[in-house]
Write an enzyme that holds these catalytic residues in place. Structure first.
Site, mmCIF file in Angstrom:
data_model
loop_
_atom_site.group_PDB
_atom_site.id
_atom_site.type_symbol
_atom_site.label_atom_id
_atom_site.label_comp_id
_atom_site.label_asym_id
_atom_site.label_seq_id
_atom_site.Cartn_x
_atom_site.Cartn_y
_atom_site.Cartn_z
ATOM 1 N N GLU A 18 38.625 -22.044 -16.498
ATOM 2 C CA GLU A 18 37.268 -22.332 -16.040
ATOM 3 C C GLU A 18 37.190 -22.573 -14.538
ATOM 4 O O GLU A 18 36.217 -22.186 -13.897
ATOM 5 C CB GLU A 18 36.697 -23.539 -16.795
ATOM 6 C CG GLU A 18 36.457 -23.296 -18.289
ATOM 7 C CD GLU A 18 35.225 -22.430 -18.548
ATOM 8 O OE1 GLU A 18 34.436 -22.196 -17.624
ATOM 9 O OE2 GLU A 18 35.068 -21.984 -19.714
ATOM 10 N N ASP A 63 27.318 -24.495 -13.432
ATOM 11 C CA ASP A 63 28.489 -25.121 -14.054
ATOM 12 C C ASP A 63 29.238 -25.936 -13.001
ATOM 13 O O ASP A 63 29.448 -25.464 -11.879
ATOM 14 C CB ASP A 63 29.440 -24.057 -14.606
ATOM 15 C CG ASP A 63 28.818 -23.259 -15.732
ATOM 16 O OD1 ASP A 63 27.975 -23.797 -16.465
ATOM 17 O OD2 ASP A 63 29.188 -22.078 -15.873
#
Ligand code: NAG
Length: 142
Positions: free
Chosen positions: A50, A67
């Site tokens: 990620e 995010d």
């Protein structure tokens, strides 16, 4: 020697990127090994997929949401940046996910995995699911 010490201090002060082993120790101390059935190696693989272990990673999604941090937690569902409409399931400001202290990220990740399982993270699905993830903590003293 003095220069070496100075470089080491600068390195610590700017430590925005965890190493895989530092992250593994931090996650283990926070009770993440086996949390909701997710092994430590899977958590480390998830973070690498990620954010590449960057505590201040930020990415903008095509739906207008964002995010944040080492686990790339989304502001539509889990945190609020005060602007984008958010369900704010973790009850936090997204800025708390952008510091080098990842305790808020860990607490929120626990809520996410409680509610949706580890598959909530597309990076985990794409890079860790069904893979041998043992390499992510191999050689770490845990
Ligand atoms: C990180 O933040 C948490 C929660 O605010 C705090 O309890 C903890 O002491 C902090 N850790 C460090 C290393 O500063």
């Amino acid at each position: 020697m003095k220069l070496l010490v100075l470089l080491l201090l600068v390195g610590v002060a700017n430590a925005m990127y965890y190493s895989n082993c530092e992250l593994a120790s931090t996650l283990q101390a926070a009770g993440m090994d086996g949390y909701n059935g997710v092994s430590l190696a899977n958590w480390v693989c998830l973070a690498f997929s990620e954010s590449s272990y960057n505590t201040q990673a930020i990415d903008y999604d095509s739906d207008g949401s964002t995010d944040y941090g080492i686990f790339q937690i989304n502001d539509r569902w889990w945190c609020s940046n005060g602007v984008f409409p958010s369900y704010n399931g973790c009850g936090i400001s997204c800025s708390e996910l952008m510091t080098d202290n990842i305790s808020a990220d860990i607490a929120c990740a626990k809520i996410i995995v409680d509610q949706q399982g580890i598959s909530a993270w597309v990076g985990w699905q794409n890079n860790c699911e069904g893979q041998d993830v043992s390499q992510y903590i191999a050689g770490c003293s845990l």
